[in-house]
Design a protein around this motif. Structure first.
Motif, PDB file in Angstrom:
ATOM      1  N   ALA A 165      19.848  39.164 -27.088  1.00 35.26           N
ATOM      2  CA  ALA A 165      20.080  38.570 -28.405  1.00 35.26           C
ATOM      3  C   ALA A 165      20.650  39.602 -29.362  1.00 35.26           C
ATOM      4  O   ALA A 165      21.595  39.327 -30.111  1.00 35.26           O
ATOM      5  CB  ALA A 165      18.783  37.987 -28.953  1.00 35.26           C
ATOM      6  N   GLN A 166      20.114  40.816 -29.339  1.00 38.34           N
ATOM      7  CA  GLN A 166      20.569  41.866 -30.238  1.00 38.34           C
ATOM      8  C   GLN A 166      22.003  42.283 -29.960  1.00 38.34           C
ATOM      9  O   GLN A 166      22.733  42.686 -30.869  1.00 38.34           O
ATOM     10  CB  GLN A 166      19.643  43.076 -30.130  1.00 38.34           C
ATOM     11  N   SER A 167      22.431  42.193 -28.709  1.00 41.83           N
ATOM     12  CA  SER A 167      23.784  42.627 -28.359  1.00 41.83           C
ATOM     13  C   SER A 167      24.857  41.778 -29.030  1.00 41.83           C
ATOM     14  O   SER A 167      26.025  42.174 -29.074  1.00 41.83           O
ATOM     15  CB  SER A 167      23.987  42.619 -26.839  1.00 41.83           C
ATOM     16  N   PHE A 168      24.475  40.614 -29.574  1.00 47.36           N
ATOM     17  CA  PHE A 168      25.436  39.748 -30.251  1.00 47.36           C
ATOM     18  C   PHE A 168      25.526  40.017 -31.751  1.00 47.36           C
ATOM     19  O   PHE A 168      26.175  39.270 -32.483  1.00 47.36           O
ATOM     20  CB  PHE A 168      25.114  38.282 -29.962  1.00 47.36           C
ATOM     21  N   SER A 169      24.893  41.090 -32.198  1.00 51.41           N
ATOM     22  CA  SER A 169      25.106  41.528 -33.580  1.00 51.41           C
ATOM     23  C   SER A 169      26.574  41.869 -33.780  1.00 51.41           C
ATOM     24  O   SER A 169      27.194  42.544 -32.942  1.00 51.41           O
ATOM     25  CB  SER A 169      24.247  42.767 -33.869  1.00 51.41           C
ATOM     26  N   LEU A 170      27.146  41.442 -34.886  1.00 45.91           N
ATOM     27  CA  LEU A 170      28.546  41.782 -35.165  1.00 45.91           C
ATOM     28  C   LEU A 170      28.733  43.274 -35.375  1.00 45.91           C
ATOM     29  O   LEU A 170      29.858  43.770 -35.297  1.00 45.91           O
ATOM     30  CB  LEU A 170      29.038  41.010 -36.388  1.00 45.91           C
ATOM     31  N   ALA A 171      27.626  44.006 -35.608  1.00 41.12           N
ATOM     32  CA  ALA A 171      27.717  45.468 -35.699  1.00 41.12           C
ATOM     33  C   ALA A 171      28.107  46.080 -34.363  1.00 41.12           C
ATOM     34  O   ALA A 171      28.583  47.216 -34.310  1.00 41.12           O
ATOM     35  CB  ALA A 171      26.391  46.051 -36.173  1.00 41.12           C
ATOM     36  N   ASN A 172      27.921  45.329 -33.281  1.00 39.74           N
ATOM     37  CA  ASN A 172      28.250  45.773 -31.922  1.00 39.74           C
ATOM     38  C   ASN A 172      29.629  45.298 -31.480  1.00 39.74           C
ATOM     39  O   ASN A 172      29.986  45.446 -30.315  1.00 39.74           O
ATOM     40  CB  ASN A 172      27.167  45.252 -30.955  1.00 39.74           C
ATOM     41  N   MET A 173      30.414  44.726 -32.397  1.00 35.66           N
ATOM     42  CA  MET A 173      31.690  44.100 -32.042  1.00 35.66           C
ATOM     43  C   MET A 173      32.882  44.816 -32.668  1.00 35.66           C
ATOM     44  O   MET A 173      32.775  45.424 -33.735  1.00 35.66           O
ATOM     45  CB  MET A 173      31.730  42.648 -32.534  1.00 35.66           C
ATOM     46  N   VAL A 174      34.020  44.680 -31.995  1.00 38.16           N
ATOM     47  CA  VAL A 174      35.315  45.032 -32.584  1.00 38.16           C
ATOM     48  C   VAL A 174      36.274  43.885 -32.292  1.00 38.16           C
ATOM     49  O   VAL A 174      36.086  43.146 -31.319  1.00 38.16           O
ATOM     50  CB  VAL A 174      35.897  46.343 -32.001  1.00 38.16           C
ATOM     51  N   PRO A 175      37.303  43.700 -33.114  1.00 31.94           N
ATOM     52  CA  PRO A 175      38.337  42.722 -32.776  1.00 31.94           C
ATOM     53  C   PRO A 175      39.105  43.217 -31.548  1.00 31.94           C
ATOM     54  O   PRO A 175      39.730  44.281 -31.583  1.00 31.94           O
ATOM     55  CB  PRO A 175      39.233  42.697 -34.018  1.00 31.94           C
ATOM     56  N   GLN A 176      39.013  42.467 -30.469  1.00 28.17           N
ATOM     57  CA  GLN A 176      39.595  42.902 -29.198  1.00 28.17           C
ATOM     58  C   GLN A 176      40.578  41.859 -28.688  1.00 28.17           C
ATOM     59  O   GLN A 176      40.335  40.648 -28.801  1.00 28.17           O
ATOM     60  CB  GLN A 176      38.498  43.133 -28.166  1.00 28.17           C
ATOM     61  N   ALA A 177      41.684  42.342 -28.142  1.00 23.89           N
ATOM     62  CA  ALA A 177      42.664  41.433 -27.541  1.00 23.89           C
ATOM     63  C   ALA A 177      41.962  40.589 -26.481  1.00 23.89           C
ATOM     64  O   ALA A 177      41.240  41.113 -25.628  1.00 23.89           O
ATOM     65  CB  ALA A 177      43.809  42.234 -26.932  1.00 23.89           C
ATOM     66  N   MET A 178      42.164  39.277 -26.526  1.00 25.10           N
ATOM     67  CA  MET A 178      41.373  38.366 -25.707  1.00 25.10           C
ATOM     68  C   MET A 178      41.524  38.613 -24.210  1.00 25.10           C
ATOM     69  O   MET A 178      40.537  38.688 -23.468  1.00 25.10           O
ATOM     70  CB  MET A 178      41.739  36.922 -26.043  1.00 25.10           C
TER      71      MET A 178
END
Length: 239
Positions: A125-138
């Motif tokens: 559940a925690q891994s879906f924090s937007l703090a763990n995200m970058v805009p990535q080519a699909m």
């Protein structure tokens, strides 16, 4: 406990945790020493159950995400994906990405600490924090990058001890941004792998483009040269 209850519990725990630095989660760093990065405004250390993030309120993305993998953690992985992305409430609203930033942007929400690495429902559940995200080519996210993540898990599973993994974005003057919050789009992504038992380190370096294919890793020294970051202070990996 249902997925909704797990997510709510995990999110509440994150809000309650007053993480002011990595002293709360040194286990994610080789010799308990985080990367020596250039200090910038709005950098905040965030500790999670299975990874740690240095977050930038300037780019609204991680500076880096650190993990410790081994055979046991990989054996425990394989939790059902929650797929419930959320904005981490520990970050001020002005410093974080929002769900709407990614909508119709043409980019996916690319995990830096992969969901498939997570050893428990709470960690998932925690891994879906937007703090763990970058805009990535699909296509890169689901293609070459996914292969690199899978190869890293396979390596950690057969390693004799701990494997430290540091993943993050690299920005250039040409980097664009998306959404109302101006979330920065990386030009490159890297994934550093350090095997404690063999004292060897290498890195995957990928352009954040749909057409990018999996390529040969680069050396630790080359990664340091390209980024200016000493990722493994206190460690001198074998070349």
């Amino acid at each position: 406990m249902g997925q909704g209850a797990i997510f709510a519990t995990a999110a509440a725990a994150l809000v309650a945790q007053a993480a002011t630095g990595f002293e709360q989660c040194p286990q994610f760093f080789a010799k308990s020493q985080p990367p020596a990065v250039q200090q910038r405004p709005l950098q905040r250390a965030l500790c999670y159950e299975a990874f740690a993030i240095l977050h930038s309120g300037e780019t609204k993305t991680p500076v880096f995400v650190a993990q410790r993998l081994n055979r046991e953690s990989i054996d425990d992985a394989g939790e059902k994906r929650s797929n419930k992305f959320f904005a981490d409430a520990r970050l001020p609203q002005s410093e974080r990405a929002a769900l709407d930033d990614y909508k119709h942007s043409g980019y996916s929400r690319g995990h830096m600490a992969p969901a498939a690495d997570m050893p428990s429902p709470a960690a998932m559940a925690q891994s879906f924090s937007l703090a763990n995200m970058v805009p990535q080519a699909m296509k890169h996210n689901s293609g070459a990058w996914a292969k690199i993540e899978q190869a890293t898990r396979k390596y950690a599973h057969r390693a004799k001890g701990d494997v430290f993994v540091i993943t993050g974005p690299v920005f250039t003057p040409e980097s664009e941004s998306i959404g109302h919050n101006h979330v920065k789009v990386p030009t490159y992504l890297y994934k550093l792998v350090y095997d404690v038992e063999t004292n060897r380190a290498w890195a995957h370096w990928q352009a954040n483009l749909d057409e990018t294919r999996a390529s040969q890793p680069i050396s630790y020294d080359e990664l340091v040269k390209r980024t200016g970051v000493k990722f493994l202070p206190g460690v001198v990996p074998k070349s």
